[in-house]
Design an enzyme around this catalytic site. Structure first.
Site, PDB file in Angstrom:
ATOM      1  CD  GLU A  45      -3.032   0.947   0.150  1.00  0.00           C
ATOM      2  OE1 GLU A  45      -3.045  -0.069  -0.560  1.00  0.00           O
ATOM      3  OE2 GLU A  45      -3.825   1.891   0.014  1.00  0.00           O
ATOM      4  CG  ASP A  46       1.879   2.816   3.234  1.00  0.00           C
ATOM      5  OD1 ASP A  46       0.825   3.127   2.665  1.00  0.00           O
ATOM      6  OD2 ASP A  46       1.973   2.647   4.455  1.00  0.00           O
TER       7      ASP A  46
END
Ligand code: MN
Length: 723
Positions: free
Chosen positions: A76-77
């Site tokens: 996600e990051d």
């Protein structure tokens, strides 16, 4: 920040055969992926996944969970992709990271922490693997421990969400220590002053009575054993958050709180509860007015237990709860656990399922922590919790629980009947989507509405919730009535025009008694449905009017009355057995293909003509997509009629050779089909297109004929035409 070898050492301490290479790979991969990313504290981001992994080593979890924890924020990051994780770490860890990524995206959607129970179920439904939930809890715990670096608003929101969703989830999963820490951290952030005050008091108390809990525990166990009672005694100093809750609930000060020390004694039977009480009261003086017997008189919520407070060692007040295991489960897990115990009697399977789901979770976690061979164990235990449900958000963050298979139409009706009735489109996660899309867990659904809409009757068979179905039926019934009145109005206008007499609502109103109807609307609907002749209405308004053309020459009259009634009295429907329409309503099949029993059908209303029946797959229906008012809910009504034939059309490609058409006709005749019409068009040198209108008994019959035709050498293809 934890070093690479430290992580490996931590795991090896409880699992000597840990896969060192895997842990090292995860460490290096996540470190590279997060690079120089920083947290709000200014520390390197990579420290966060490492701390999450460290929390999980305290629960003694398996290598895969620890590796997934280290990797949990990469997809996600960072630039990392799930594909890459799958390739580098294998599908098992890939699935764990995927689950965590999905849950993380939910955080963006969950704008409101309300509806905690539904949100917890959503988490359970999304997590296919209990380890995903464990990593998520550890992730939340570390975020809570480092919350001080966030803005006040964020702190408040995250703390509220933790209190509402994650702390109870940890509790339900049986990880009480984590639940308490999450609660205390939330409390600390939500009300720092109260937290500090309680903490200070607790600290002073601890200094005074350090060994008290242990002493009482041993003492009690021994005394009960001497009386032949096997009891599980657990005592502890309460935590700041639970003290705070009690102070709030009872509006008392810290000094007035007697039960900073609480003990729970679990025994086997009700009889033993009372015997235990005797042992307690003969061992220490009881505090008057604090004894409560909720076993003989249960609380409203079915809570049962004996409460008493005694003055224990060191003159410290000690509260005791005495109950059986069943009573304890009900107290801890509420009504669901209760239903589970009663299941044999009244079988409330849904609540029992929920309770069993959590029980099963707790057992799974116990097994995980025992850690003999968790991989093998987990391989065959997919979490299938709440998989019969799907949980979606409104744009404002309200969580709507629906049965699996539900569509945005169901969602719209679940939000509000008006929303459902006026729905014309939807956005799922911000994208325009068909209203018939099957919803997925976590979808954010925005319903696009247009006032004055009526739901197409065809929706009724496409939705899965009873509420949607009932509402659609109600709305279409009202709409059908509106259609009939509209149709009746048109018919009357034309009838008066033909009669050369002015038509007005006022005039019609005056004639209501003569027509024996209560309202104008009744008259219009009756005319629209074909229950009343337009000529009769004209005569009721103008008693002197004589209809010269009445004897049957009126080819131009509005068909609902004229074609059907004038002269013969036969029904225009020709006895087509359809339910959902007044029998006098003119009905016909789509001339371009017909419909046969077994087809799912829909009616299209044409004002002034009646209703045309189409099979639901008919391409002609696309033309009416924007006119939901014209869609009428119809069904076959076969029981009440003698067997009859129905029209259908098929299109074949036949090889050009002598006798091929005869062979085709023979197949149809052999199968008891009636040919009504044949049209041929030579397509190429070798092939001819043949369109055949035939009548058959039903869909099965038609399909049998088509199958047989396909098997013929002279036929290269056969398709049904549905108008
Ligand atoms: Mn995280």
């Amino acid at each position: 920040m934890m070093r690479q070898y430290e992580l490996v050492e931590r795991v090896k301490r409880y699992n000597p055969s840990a896969d060192e290479a895997l842990l090292n790979r995860a460490y290096v991969y996540a470190m590279m992926a997060h690079g120089n990313q920083k947290r709000a504290s200014g520390d390197l981001f990579f420290g966060h996944p490492l701390e999450v992994a460290a929390i999980l080593t305290e629960l003694k979890l398996d290598d895969a969970t620890i590796a997934a924890a280290v990797l949990h924020d990469t997809v996600e990051d960072t630039e990392a992709t799930l594909d890459e994780i799958n390739k580098t770490f294998g599908p098992q860890i890939g699935a764990l990271v995927d689950g965590l990524t999905k849950i993380k995206r939910l955080d963006l959607v969950s704008k409101r922490a309300a509806q905690g129970e539904n949100f917890r179920k959503l988490l359970l439904a999304i997590a296919d693997d209990v380890r995903v939930l464990l990593v998520k809890l550890a992730d939340r715990l570390h975020n809570m421990r480092t919350l001080q670096f966030m803005t006040p608003e964020k702190r408040k929101r995250i703390a509220e969400e933790t209190l509402e969703i994650y702390a109870p989830l940890a509790g339900r999963m049986g990880i009480q220590e984590m639940r308490e820490e999450l609660e205390d951290l939330s409390f600390q952030n939500l009300d720092p002053e109260a937290y500090e005050a309680i903490n200070r008091h607790l600290h002073e108390l601890t200094l005074k009575s350090e060994k008290l809990v242990e002493e009482i525990e041993q003492d009690l166990t021994a005394k009960l054993k001497a009386q032949g009672i096997e009891a599980s005694v657990s005592g502890r100093q309460k935590r700041p958050y639970s003290i705070w809750r009690k102070m709030e609930r009872k509006s008392v000060s810290f000094e007035q709180l007697s039960d900073i020390f609480g003990f729970r004694i679990i025994v086997d039977t009700v009889d033993e509860c009372y015997r235990t009480l005797g042992v307690v009261h003969t061992s220490w003086p009881m505090v008057p007015g604090r004894y409560k017997d909720y076993i003989s008189t249960p609380k409203q919520n079915d809570y049962r237990s004996i409460h008493t407070t005694v003055i224990g060692p060191g003159s410290q007040r000690v509260e005791l709860q005495i109950r059986t295991l069943e009573m304890d489960e009900v107290a801890e897990y509420g009504i669901a656990a209760h239903a589970l115990y009663k299941e044999g009697i009244n079988g409330n399977s849904r609540l029992a399922n929920e309770s069993r789901a959590y029980q099963w979770l707790r057992r799974t976690i116990d097994l995980l922590a025992e850690g003999d061979n968790p991989e093998e164990f987990l391989e065959h235990t997919k979490l299938e919790l709440f998989h019969d449900q799907v949980f979606c958000f409104t744009p404002k963050g309200r969580l709507i629980a629906l049965p699996r298979g539900a569509t945005p139409i169901d969602f719209a009706y679940a939000v509000h009947t008006d929303v459902g009735n006026t729905a014309v489109g939807c956005k799922i996660n911000g994208r325009m989507s068909p209203l018939l899309t099957e919803l997925q867990n976590g979808d954010e659904v925005e319903i696009i509405r247009a006032e004055g809409q009526t739901p197409p009757a065809a929706w009724e068979s496409l939705v899965v919730t009873g509420k949607a179905r009932a509402s659609i039926r109600r709305a279409t019934r009202a709409a059908v009535r509106r259609q009939y009145t509209g149709l009746g109005h048109q018919i009357l206008e034309r009838a008066f025009e033909r009669a050369n007499r002015p038509f007005s609502d006022e005039k019609l109103k005056g004639a209501l008694p003569r027509l024996a109807r209560a309202s104008m609307e009744d008259v219009l609907a009756a005319v629209g449905r074909g229950e009343m002749f337009s000529g009769d209405v004209v005569r009721a308004v103008y008693p002197d009017y004589k209809d010269e053309r009445r004897a049957g020459a009126d080819g131009q009259s509005a068909k609902p009355n004229g074609a059907a009634k004038d002269g013969s009295g036969d029904h225009a429907s020709g006895g087509i057995p359809i339910r959902g329409l007044n029998p006098d309503m003119p009905i016909r099949f789509s001339p371009e293909g017909g419909a046969v029993p077994g087809d799912r059908i829909v009616g299209i209303l044409t004002p002034g003509e009646g209703v045309t029946i189409y099979p639901i797959q008919s391409p002609s229906l696309a033309a009416y997509d924007n006119e939901p008012d014209r869609w009428i809910d119809v069904r076959w009504d076969l029981e009440t009629h003698d067997p009859q034939r129905f029209p259908a059309r098929i299109k074949l490609q036949s090889i050009n050779e002598p006798g091929s058409l005869a062979q085709i006709a023979q197949v149809i005749a052999d199968h008891d089909g009636n040919i009504d019409n044949v049209a041929m068009k030579r397509r190429t040198q070798d092939f001819t297109d043949v369109t055949i209108d035939l009548t058959v008994w039903d869909l099965k019959h038609l399909n049998a004929i088509i199958a047989e035709l396909r098997a013929k050498r002279v036929v290269s293809r056969v398709d049904r035409v549905t108008g």
